[in-house]
Design a protein around this motif. Structure first.
Motif, PDB file in Angstrom:
ATOM      1  N   LEU A  86      -4.301   8.726   2.888  1.00 47.45           N
ATOM      2  CA  LEU A  86      -3.114   8.934   2.062  1.00 47.45           C
ATOM      3  C   LEU A  86      -2.794   7.569   1.462  1.00 47.45           C
ATOM      4  O   LEU A  86      -3.074   6.533   2.089  1.00 47.45           O
ATOM      5  CB  LEU A  86      -1.966   9.409   2.960  1.00 47.45           C
ATOM      6  N   PHE A  87      -2.203   7.540   0.267  1.00 45.08           N
ATOM      7  CA  PHE A  87      -1.887   6.258  -0.362  1.00 45.08           C
ATOM      8  C   PHE A  87      -0.394   6.171  -0.637  1.00 45.08           C
ATOM      9  O   PHE A  87       0.194   7.085  -1.210  1.00 45.08           O
ATOM     10  CB  PHE A  87      -2.689   6.079  -1.652  1.00 45.08           C
ATOM     11  N   ARG A  88       0.198   5.040  -0.223  1.00 46.24           N
ATOM     12  CA  ARG A  88       1.620   4.801  -0.453  1.00 46.24           C
ATOM     13  C   ARG A  88       1.791   3.598  -1.373  1.00 46.24           C
ATOM     14  O   ARG A  88       1.074   2.594  -1.250  1.00 46.24           O
ATOM     15  CB  ARG A  88       2.345   4.546   0.869  1.00 46.24           C
ATOM     16  N   ALA A  89       2.755   3.706  -2.267  1.00 45.40           N
ATOM     17  CA  ALA A  89       3.037   2.632  -3.222  1.00 45.40           C
ATOM     18  C   ALA A  89       3.377   1.340  -2.487  1.00 45.40           C
ATOM     19  O   ALA A  89       4.025   1.361  -1.434  1.00 45.40           O
ATOM     20  CB  ALA A  89       4.181   3.055  -4.137  1.00 45.40           C
ATOM     21  N   TRP A  90       2.944   0.230  -3.056  1.00 46.62           N
ATOM     22  CA  TRP A  90       3.176  -1.081  -2.473  1.00 46.62           C
ATOM     23  C   TRP A  90       3.106  -2.142  -3.568  1.00 46.62           C
ATOM     24  O   TRP A  90       2.320  -2.012  -4.515  1.00 46.62           O
ATOM     25  CB  TRP A  90       2.130  -1.376  -1.403  1.00 46.62           C
ATOM     26  N   GLN A  91       3.902  -3.174  -3.438  1.00 45.16           N
ATOM     27  CA  GLN A  91       3.854  -4.330  -4.329  1.00 45.16           C
ATOM     28  C   GLN A  91       3.718  -5.590  -3.479  1.00 45.16           C
ATOM     29  O   GLN A  91       4.248  -5.646  -2.352  1.00 45.16           O
ATOM     30  CB  GLN A  91       5.128  -4.418  -5.180  1.00 45.16           C
ATOM     31  N   PRO A  92       3.051  -6.619  -4.005  1.00 39.88           N
ATOM     32  CA  PRO A  92       2.935  -7.872  -3.255  1.00 39.88           C
ATOM     33  C   PRO A  92       4.309  -8.356  -2.805  1.00 39.88           C
ATOM     34  O   PRO A  92       5.285  -8.320  -3.557  1.00 39.88           O
ATOM     35  CB  PRO A  92       2.308  -8.832  -4.267  1.00 39.88           C
ATOM     36  N   GLY A  93       4.385  -8.763  -1.558  1.00 42.38           N
ATOM     37  CA  GLY A  93       5.627  -9.252  -0.986  1.00 42.38           C
ATOM     38  C   GLY A  93       6.372  -8.216  -0.163  1.00 42.38           C
ATOM     39  O   GLY A  93       7.244  -8.574   0.636  1.00 42.38           O
ATOM     40  N   GLN A  94       6.056  -6.932  -0.353  1.00 47.80           N
ATOM     41  CA  GLN A  94       6.724  -5.894   0.434  1.00 47.80           C
ATOM     42  C   GLN A  94       6.183  -5.896   1.862  1.00 47.80           C
ATOM     43  O   GLN A  94       4.994  -6.099   2.088  1.00 47.80           O
ATOM     44  CB  GLN A  94       6.527  -4.511  -0.186  1.00 47.80           C
ATOM     45  N   ALA A  95       7.075  -5.629   2.802  1.00 45.57           N
ATOM     46  CA  ALA A  95       6.701  -5.606   4.220  1.00 45.57           C
ATOM     47  C   ALA A  95       5.743  -4.452   4.508  1.00 45.57           C
ATOM     48  O   ALA A  95       5.783  -3.414   3.835  1.00 45.57           O
ATOM     49  CB  ALA A  95       7.953  -5.463   5.077  1.00 45.57           C
TER      50      ALA A  95
END
Length: 190
Positions: A86-95
């Motif tokens: 499964l893929f969850r949204a993420w951005q650099p710097g997010q925990a």
């Protein structure tokens, strides 16, 4: 000589080669970012990266550049052993939260997304862009499922030293569309 169909022996060989490549070039992940234009990923693409483990080539510099171009990033989540990722949204710097097998992934409340491009970790690859993974089949199941639903591009990330002459290809194995190493982009020989 190792039989080309002895996957456990190939995995051991590949782990040693990757560890030696990482020891020689621990910063090789930064070189991947320099080839971002060669990947020709649309600015609006949803790109699945991965959080590096041990001596895997580090995809984070490349993912940061992709985020800067407007791509939406996500990271894989293992829900069950037999299911696709499964893929969850993420951005650099997010925990991130710890997951199974030493992985890290976005929190459960992060948006579930469907990537059009997958950056795939691996132990080894060959000139036909067959991939030797860790043996769990997660990426093979995931790519098969995504490819049945629509177009998706799988780009393996590796050290150049991870290339082997040939790898066994089984019916469920999903071939990569390209491999990006610290030396540049490799496309399948047709």
């Amino acid at each position: 000589m190792t039989s080309p169909f002895d996957k456990p022996a190939l995995r051991l060989l590949a782990r040693h080669r990757r560890a030696a490549a990482f020891a020689a070039r621990p910063d090789a992940g930064q070189a991947l970012a320099g080839f971002v234009d060669d990947l020709d990923i649309p600015d609006s693409a949803v790109v699945a990266g991965y959080w590096p483990m041990a001596d895997e080539i580090d995809p984070r510099p490349l993912m940061e550049v992709l985020a800067g171009t407007g791509c939406r990033l996500c990271l894989p989540v293992v829900e069950t052993r037999a299911a696709p990722l499964l893929f969850r949204a993420w951005q650099p710097g997010q925990a991130l939260e710890p997951g199974p097998h030493g992985t890290f992934h976005p929190a459960a409340q992060a948006e579930v997304v469907v990537p059009g491009v997958l950056l795939v970790p691996l132990l080894a690859f060959d000139e036909s862009l067959h991939r030797l993974g860790y043996g769990g089949g997660y990426y093979d199941r995931t790519l098969q499922s995504l490819r049945l639903a629509g177009p998706v591009r799988a780009v393996g990330l590796a050290f150049a030293a991870q290339r082997l002459d040939s790898l066994p290809a089984e019916a469920d194995d999903q071939r990569l569309d390209a491999v990006l190493t610290e030396c540049g982009l490799i496309l399948a020989e047709e």
